[in-house]
Design a protein around this motif. Structure first.
Motif, PDB file in Angstrom:
ATOM      1  N   SER A 164     -68.902 -52.833 -23.395  1.00 41.30           N
ATOM      2  CA  SER A 164     -68.341 -52.241 -22.147  1.00 41.30           C
ATOM      3  C   SER A 164     -69.303 -50.938 -21.797  1.00 41.30           C
ATOM      4  O   SER A 164     -70.168 -50.529 -22.533  1.00 41.30           O
ATOM      5  N   TRP A 165     -69.254 -50.532 -20.484  1.00 40.98           N
ATOM      6  CA  TRP A 165     -70.129 -49.534 -19.961  1.00 40.98           C
ATOM      7  C   TRP A 165     -69.912 -48.107 -20.950  1.00 40.98           C
ATOM      8  O   TRP A 165     -70.852 -47.553 -21.242  1.00 40.98           O
ATOM      9  N   PRO A 166     -69.023 -47.851 -21.397  1.00 42.10           N
ATOM     10  CA  PRO A 166     -68.848 -46.501 -22.251  1.00 42.10           C
ATOM     11  C   PRO A 166     -69.225 -46.564 -23.816  1.00 42.10           C
ATOM     12  O   PRO A 166     -69.757 -45.665 -24.043  1.00 42.10           O
ATOM     13  N   GLU A 167     -69.807 -47.841 -23.849  1.00 47.61           N
ATOM     14  CA  GLU A 167     -70.377 -48.016 -25.263  1.00 47.61           C
ATOM     15  C   GLU A 167     -71.571 -48.278 -25.344  1.00 47.61           C
ATOM     16  O   GLU A 167     -72.640 -48.244 -26.197  1.00 47.61           O
ATOM     17  N   LEU A 168     -72.670 -47.808 -23.959  1.00 50.37           N
ATOM     18  CA  LEU A 168     -73.929 -47.776 -24.125  1.00 50.37           C
ATOM     19  C   LEU A 168     -74.490 -46.602 -24.628  1.00 50.37           C
ATOM     20  O   LEU A 168     -73.891 -45.421 -25.112  1.00 50.37           O
ATOM     21  N   PRO A 169     -75.558 -46.887 -25.595  1.00 46.12           N
ATOM     22  CA  PRO A 169     -76.192 -45.643 -26.425  1.00 46.12           C
ATOM     23  C   PRO A 169     -76.424 -44.654 -25.909  1.00 46.12           C
ATOM     24  O   PRO A 169     -76.770 -44.408 -24.759  1.00 46.12           O
ATOM     25  N   LEU A 170     -76.301 -43.475 -26.361  1.00 45.34           N
ATOM     26  CA  LEU A 170     -76.268 -42.121 -25.836  1.00 45.34           C
ATOM     27  C   LEU A 170     -77.831 -41.984 -25.114  1.00 45.34           C
ATOM     28  O   LEU A 170     -78.090 -41.249 -24.163  1.00 45.34           O
ATOM     29  N   ASP A 171     -78.883 -42.375 -25.909  1.00 38.96           N
ATOM     30  CA  ASP A 171     -80.279 -42.194 -25.657  1.00 38.96           C
ATOM     31  C   ASP A 171     -80.457 -42.840 -24.342  1.00 38.96           C
ATOM     32  O   ASP A 171     -81.318 -42.349 -23.646  1.00 38.96           O
ATOM     33  N   LEU A 172     -79.966 -44.101 -24.191  1.00 40.01           N
ATOM     34  CA  LEU A 172     -80.187 -44.846 -23.088  1.00 40.01           C
ATOM     35  C   LEU A 172     -79.549 -44.110 -21.960  1.00 40.01           C
ATOM     36  O   LEU A 172     -80.088 -44.284 -20.659  1.00 40.01           O
ATOM     37  N   LEU A 173     -78.352 -43.603 -22.063  1.00 46.25           N
ATOM     38  CA  LEU A 173     -77.651 -42.921 -21.004  1.00 46.25           C
ATOM     39  C   LEU A 173     -78.480 -41.640 -20.396  1.00 46.25           C
ATOM     40  O   LEU A 173     -78.694 -41.474 -19.250  1.00 46.25           O
ATOM     41  N   ILE A 174     -78.866 -41.014 -21.340  1.00 51.04           N
ATOM     42  CA  ILE A 174     -79.606 -39.917 -21.137  1.00 51.04           C
ATOM     43  C   ILE A 174     -80.899 -40.236 -20.306  1.00 51.04           C
ATOM     44  O   ILE A 174     -81.250 -39.381 -19.329  1.00 51.04           O
ATOM     45  N   ASN A 185     -76.290 -39.341  -6.834  1.00 50.95           N
ATOM     46  CA  ASN A 185     -76.035 -40.577  -8.000  1.00 50.95           C
ATOM     47  C   ASN A 185     -75.573 -39.919  -9.080  1.00 50.95           C
ATOM     48  O   ASN A 185     -74.989 -40.538  -9.949  1.00 50.95           O
ATOM     49  N   PHE A 186     -76.399 -38.682  -9.466  1.00 54.49           N
ATOM     50  CA  PHE A 186     -75.695 -37.998 -10.771  1.00 54.49           C
ATOM     51  C   PHE A 186     -74.613 -37.730 -10.963  1.00 54.49           C
ATOM     52  O   PHE A 186     -73.637 -37.998 -11.867  1.00 54.49           O
ATOM     53  N   GLN A 187     -73.734 -36.972  -9.685  1.00 51.91           N
ATOM     54  CA  GLN A 187     -72.540 -36.796  -9.548  1.00 51.91           C
ATOM     55  C   GLN A 187     -71.418 -38.149  -9.725  1.00 51.91           C
ATOM     56  O   GLN A 187     -70.479 -37.825 -10.518  1.00 51.91           O
ATOM     57  N   ARG A 188     -71.886 -39.156  -9.055  1.00 51.34           N
ATOM     58  CA  ARG A 188     -71.292 -40.326  -9.119  1.00 51.34           C
ATOM     59  C   ARG A 188     -71.223 -40.817 -10.608  1.00 51.34           C
ATOM     60  O   ARG A 188     -70.006 -41.099 -11.171  1.00 51.34           O
ATOM     61  N   ALA A 189     -72.381 -40.923 -11.247  1.00 51.49           N
ATOM     62  CA  ALA A 189     -72.624 -41.454 -12.641  1.00 51.49           C
ATOM     63  C   ALA A 189     -71.578 -40.894 -13.711  1.00 51.49           C
ATOM     64  O   ALA A 189     -71.056 -41.336 -14.379  1.00 51.49           O
ATOM     65  N   LYS A 190     -71.542 -39.360 -13.514  1.00 51.98           N
ATOM     66  CA  LYS A 190     -71.031 -38.602 -14.699  1.00 51.98           C
ATOM     67  C   LYS A 190     -69.315 -38.582 -14.584  1.00 51.98           C
ATOM     68  O   LYS A 190     -68.839 -38.553 -15.293  1.00 51.98           O
ATOM     69  N   SER A 191     -69.033 -39.279 -13.348  1.00 55.17           N
ATOM     70  CA  SER A 191     -67.508 -39.386 -13.228  1.00 55.17           C
ATOM     71  C   SER A 191     -67.112 -40.733 -13.740  1.00 55.17           C
ATOM     72  O   SER A 191     -65.864 -41.140 -13.401  1.00 55.17           O
ATOM     73  N   VAL A 192     -67.874 -41.669 -14.195  1.00 55.73           N
ATOM     74  CA  VAL A 192     -67.435 -43.018 -14.539  1.00 55.73           C
ATOM     75  C   VAL A 192     -66.662 -43.196 -15.710  1.00 55.73           C
ATOM     76  O   VAL A 192     -65.379 -43.508 -15.569  1.00 55.73           O
ATOM     77  N   CYS A 193     -66.789 -42.311 -16.800  1.00 62.05           N
ATOM     78  CA  CYS A 193     -66.012 -42.117 -17.906  1.00 62.05           C
ATOM     79  C   CYS A 193     -66.275 -40.904 -18.797  1.00 62.05           C
ATOM     80  O   CYS A 193     -67.241 -40.242 -18.381  1.00 62.05           O
ATOM     81  N   SER A 194     -65.610 -40.774 -19.749  1.00 56.95           N
ATOM     82  CA  SER A 194     -65.693 -39.724 -20.463  1.00 56.95           C
ATOM     83  C   SER A 194     -67.201 -39.645 -21.280  1.00 56.95           C
ATOM     84  O   SER A 194     -67.842 -38.482 -21.567  1.00 56.95           O
ATOM     85  N   SER A 195     -67.688 -40.695 -21.840  1.00 58.31           N
ATOM     86  CA  SER A 195     -68.851 -40.678 -22.712  1.00 58.31           C
ATOM     87  C   SER A 195     -69.758 -40.412 -21.699  1.00 58.31           C
ATOM     88  O   SER A 195     -71.079 -39.768 -21.979  1.00 58.31           O
ATOM     89  N   TRP A 196     -69.949 -40.998 -20.507  1.00 56.51           N
ATOM     90  CA  TRP A 196     -70.805 -40.895 -19.413  1.00 56.51           C
ATOM     91  C   TRP A 196     -70.805 -39.464 -19.065  1.00 56.51           C
ATOM     92  O   TRP A 196     -72.177 -38.930 -19.002  1.00 56.51           O
ATOM     93  N   HIS A 197     -69.978 -38.666 -18.977  1.00 52.85           N
ATOM     94  CA  HIS A 197     -69.650 -37.266 -18.705  1.00 52.85           C
ATOM     95  C   HIS A 197     -70.282 -36.589 -19.628  1.00 52.85           C
ATOM     96  O   HIS A 197     -71.120 -35.407 -19.335  1.00 52.85           O
ATOM     97  N   SER A 198     -70.040 -36.844 -21.001  1.00 53.44           N
ATOM     98  CA  SER A 198     -70.708 -36.132 -22.185  1.00 53.44           C
ATOM     99  C   SER A 198     -72.221 -36.093 -22.026  1.00 53.44           C
ATOM    100  O   SER A 198     -72.733 -35.202 -22.427  1.00 53.44           O
ATOM    101  N   ALA A 199     -72.665 -37.385 -21.748  1.00 52.56           N
ATOM    102  CA  ALA A 199     -74.293 -37.616 -21.755  1.00 52.56           C
ATOM    103  C   ALA A 199     -74.810 -36.913 -20.766  1.00 52.56           C
ATOM    104  O   ALA A 199     -75.820 -36.350 -20.936  1.00 52.56           O
ATOM    105  N   SER A 200     -74.096 -36.707 -19.425  1.00 53.59           N
ATOM    106  CA  SER A 200     -74.524 -36.166 -18.143  1.00 53.59           C
ATOM    107  C   SER A 200     -74.831 -34.744 -18.812  1.00 53.59           C
ATOM    108  O   SER A 200     -75.735 -33.818 -18.332  1.00 53.59           O
ATOM    109  N   LYS A 201     -73.978 -33.936 -19.634  1.00 54.43           N
ATOM    110  CA  LYS A 201     -74.214 -32.413 -20.083  1.00 54.43           C
ATOM    111  C   LYS A 201     -75.399 -32.179 -20.859  1.00 54.43           C
ATOM    112  O   LYS A 201     -75.980 -31.024 -20.824  1.00 54.43           O
ATOM    113  N   GLN A 202     -76.173 -33.298 -21.291  1.00 54.55           N
ATOM    114  CA  GLN A 202     -77.398 -33.129 -21.877  1.00 54.55           C
ATOM    115  C   GLN A 202     -78.576 -33.219 -21.367  1.00 54.55           C
ATOM    116  O   GLN A 202     -79.656 -33.312 -21.911  1.00 54.55           O
TER     117      GLN A 202
END
Length: 388
Positions: free
Chosen positions: A12-22, A32-49
């Motif tokens: 699933s999308w939340p399971e994408l590797p962190l380095d790939l998301l970053i 698009n950054f604002q849209r993507a970071k609201s997809v799920c909690s793991s994406w939101h966490s990646a956006s903070k980095q």
């Protein structure tokens, strides 16, 4: 083998590797950054980095206070998406009756009908009310009369003034700690400031007749119309002056010079700019009314507290000046800002600001975009740089 397949092919999308998301987030525009970071909690966490690649101005259109829909939301226009408009949530009737006098990233410094100030985040709607303007700590006294919107100001020498002139407003906020500093000039008598937790406006001595001021890295850079340049260190409990020198300030009369049809150059503003490396620049804004042409002259003021000669700068290298913000940014011609350029806005009808780019190499000015406001009902407008 199954474990290896799960790591290479996430279910699933939340399971994408962190380095790939970053890596993906770094390439996204603000919207698009604002849209993507609201997809799920793991994406939101990646956006903070990380922060997205592009930096670009947005235009905020403020609501009319007497609209028929009772919906006081702002309309947002993004230069990257020229055919799209966004709306914020309802920001209340008080907000519609207030005026935006300064911005810092996604934060707005607002003044209401009673002349009191508050700061609000355009996206999160966080709000901080500032002390009432008459709550002054210093030798200049200020009181509100029975009319509420009329003030009596008494200077240190006993001279009285009526009315309030809130000029040269400055706003700065730490996005992580939410610490803030707000400054403005009180009736050309002194600069006043308030920080988080203050219950009054504190007056800075020797800061009368402000020409311009910029706040950066816990320092206030102040220039008076008489040519006194000062640096105040705000890192301690009380501001401390750490530097002073004289700077030539050309006399300018903005309204008169813009109206007079002339083929000669006239100076219409003198601004301070703090560079990425901490150098302080004086930027003169020039105007030729007959040909409707802008030009800029840039001089070094000081570097790390050391006085510079009156050296004129002909190139900013890989930096660009954001004149309204009083700063420079590192620029990449493919990632938002164009290097060796000055970005500035010009007020026109309904307080809309057209935004322009002046190229120091070609000495030519071009509009970034002129917003067609015919289809939108609004009271005022202002350009700002969104933050993440």
């Amino acid at each position: 083998m199954n474990v290896l397949n799960q790591e290479i092919h996430p279910k699933s999308w939340p399971e994408l590797p962190l380095d790939l998301l970053i890596s993906v987030f770094k390439r996204l525009s603000f919207a698009n950054f604002q849209r993507a970071k609201s997809v799920c909690s793991s994406w939101h966490s990646a956006s903070k980095q990380c922060i997205p690649k592009n930096q670009i101005h947005w235009l905020v259109l403020f609501p009319e206070e007497n609209n028929n829909n009772d919906n006081y939301s702002c309309t947002l226009f993004n230069l990257e998406e020229k055919d799209k408009l966004y709306r914020t949530k309802d920001l209340s009737l008080e907000f519609a009756k207030s005026s935006c006098i300064e911005t810092y990233r996604s934060w707005l410094l607002m003044r209401n009908r009673m002349h009191n100030l508050y700061i609000v985040n355009l996206f999160t709607h966080e709000r901080n009310d500032l002390p009432t303007v008459e709550a002054q700590h210093g030798v200049t006294k200020m009181e509100r009369t029975l009319d509420d919107d009329v003030f009596r100001i008494t200077s240190h020498n006993g001279k009285e003034y009526k009315g309030i002139r809130l000029r040269s407003p400055v706003l700065w906020i730490d996005e992580k700690t939410r610490e803030y500093v707000v400054l403005w000039e009180l009736h050309a008598l002194c600069v006043v400031y308030s920080r988080k937790g203050d219950t009054s406006w504190n007056q800075l001595p020797d800061t009368s007749r402000c020409c311009d001021m910029v706040y950066s890295d816990s320092k206030l850079y102040f220039l008076s119309l008489s040519g006194q340049f000062r640096i105040f260190d705000f890192s301690g409990e009380f501001p401390k002056q750490t530097f002073q020198c004289g700077v030539i300030v050309e006399i300018f009369r903005l309204g008169l010079q813009l109206r007079q049809p002339s083929n000669s150059w006239s100076i219409v503003a003198t601004k301070l700019v703090v560079t990425v490396t901490g150098e302080v620049l004086k930027v003169e804004k020039w105007w030729k009314s007959r040909s409707k042409t802008w030009s800029f002259r840039i001089f070094k003021v000081c570097s790390s507290g050391f006085l510079k000669k009156r050296d004129r700068i002909n190139s900013l290298g890989d930096e660009s000046i954001l004149l309204d913000q009083g700063i420079t940014v590192l620029a990449n011609d493919t990632d938002g800002f164009i290097k060796n350029s000055v970005y500035f806005s010009v007020s026109v009808a309904k307080d809309v600001h057209d935004i322009f780019l002046f190229n120091l190499e070609t000495q030519k000015t071009e509009p970034l975009h002129r917003f067609d406001c015919s289809s939108v009902q609004f009271s005022r407008a202002r350009w700002f740089l969104p933050s993440f």
